[in-house]
Design an enzyme around this catalytic site. Structure first.
Site, PDB file in Angstrom:
ATOM      1  N   HIS A 166      25.882  33.387  36.121  1.00  0.00           N
ATOM      2  CA  HIS A 166      26.969  32.600  35.520  1.00  0.00           C
ATOM      3  C   HIS A 166      26.805  31.115  35.829  1.00  0.00           C
ATOM      4  O   HIS A 166      26.503  30.748  36.965  1.00  0.00           O
ATOM      5  CB  HIS A 166      28.334  33.081  36.040  1.00  0.00           C
ATOM      6  CG  HIS A 166      28.742  34.390  35.446  1.00  0.00           C
ATOM      7  ND1 HIS A 166      28.127  35.577  35.781  1.00  0.00           N
ATOM      8  CD2 HIS A 166      29.677  34.692  34.523  1.00  0.00           C
ATOM      9  CE1 HIS A 166      28.680  36.560  35.079  1.00  0.00           C
ATOM     10  NE2 HIS A 166      29.621  36.056  34.318  1.00  0.00           N
TER      11      HIS A 166
ATOM     12  N   ARG B 225      32.652  28.024  24.793  1.00  0.00           N
ATOM     13  CA  ARG B 225      33.963  28.253  24.199  1.00  0.00           C
ATOM     14  C   ARG B 225      35.017  28.533  25.285  1.00  0.00           C
ATOM     15  O   ARG B 225      36.134  28.017  25.243  1.00  0.00           O
ATOM     16  CB  ARG B 225      33.838  29.448  23.252  1.00  0.00           C
ATOM     17  CG  ARG B 225      35.055  29.680  22.466  1.00  0.00           C
ATOM     18  CD  ARG B 225      34.809  30.629  21.320  1.00  0.00           C
ATOM     19  NE  ARG B 225      36.084  31.302  21.080  1.00  0.00           N
ATOM     20  CZ  ARG B 225      36.218  32.587  20.930  1.00  0.00           C
ATOM     21  NH1 ARG B 225      35.177  33.382  20.950  1.00  0.00           N
ATOM     22  NH2 ARG B 225      37.406  33.100  20.743  1.00  0.00           N
TER      23      ARG B 225
HETATM   24  C1  2AL Z   1      32.458  31.209  33.388  1.00  0.00           C
HETATM   25  C2  2AL Z   1      31.963  31.087  32.082  1.00  0.00           C
HETATM   26  O1  2AL Z   1      30.864  30.607  31.783  1.00  0.00           O
HETATM   27  N1  2AL Z   1      32.910  31.571  31.261  1.00  0.00           N
HETATM   28  C3  2AL Z   1      33.957  31.981  32.001  1.00  0.00           C
HETATM   29  O2  2AL Z   1      34.993  32.494  31.549  1.00  0.00           O
HETATM   30  N2  2AL Z   1      33.659  31.760  33.311  1.00  0.00           N
HETATM   31  N3  2AL Z   1      31.759  30.791  34.481  1.00  0.00           N
HETATM   32  C4  2AL Z   1      32.239  30.914  35.748  1.00  0.00           C
HETATM   33  N4  2AL Z   1      31.473  30.420  36.741  1.00  0.00           N
HETATM   34  O3  2AL Z   1      33.338  31.444  35.954  1.00  0.00           O
END
Ligand code: 2AL
Length: 173
Positions: free
Chosen positions: A67, A86
């Protein structure tokens, strides 16, 4: 898209469509394809969750490490996946002021140093104030609890992405 359509997909199409349900982990969609047919969206979602739950801790941490940081370098560089862009945009993270961005970067770095993986949260269910608050709160939790909480967020992100893909109301999942 109905379940009949999902169940009729060949391997390549299924991975193309569902490959980013879990961020940058198409292997999970590849494994889930073998479990078809799926009775409904909830069943499909359960297979994604079950795969994550069955992994050893190193694999679960690997998923978290796929992520991007919230409001991090990849966002600045325009290198996020479309889904992530998004979600981060929905939480207002694409329009932070310099001070907020710096504060988030500091907390993200502290979190990563403590747990060894990035802070993950379902951004679409949050906003910029709540992201900062949650990050400051979760930073001090015991590692085993935090791993579980972070994986719970991965599953929430996946549920919302699946609901988008099949055109369902996520509250009914
Ligand atoms: C993210 C992401 O890319 N989209 C999301 O909802 N959460 N990344 C994150 N580190 O929590």
């Amino acid at each position: 898209m109905d379940m009949e359509k999902v169940n009729s997909m060949g391997f390549g199409e299924f991975v193309d469509v569902f490959g980013n349900v879990i961020e940058r982990c198409p292997l999970i969609a590849a494994a889930v394809w073998s479990q078809r047919p799926f009775s409904d969206l909830e069943d499909l979602e359960k297979h994604f969750s079950a795969f994550i739950d069955a992994l050893p801790q190193s694999g679960q941490e690997g998923i978290l490490r796929c992520h991007p940081d919230l409001a991090g370098r990849e966002l600045q560089r325009g290198a996020l996946t479309a889904e992530s862009q998004r979600e981060q945009s929905a939480a207002g993270l694409t329009s932070l002021g310099a001070e907020e961005r710096l504060r988030l970067a500091e907390l993200n770095a502290q979190y990563r140093a403590r747990f060894g993986f990035p802070f993950v949260l379902a951004a679409r269910l949050s906003d910029r104030e709540a992201v900062l608050r949650e990050l400051a709160r979760r930073l001090h939790r015991p590692p085993a609890l935090e791993l579980r909480a972070a994986l719970g967020e991965v599953k929430k992100i996946g549920r919302l992405r699946l609901a988008d893909l099949v055109g369902a109301d996520p509250s009914r999942l």
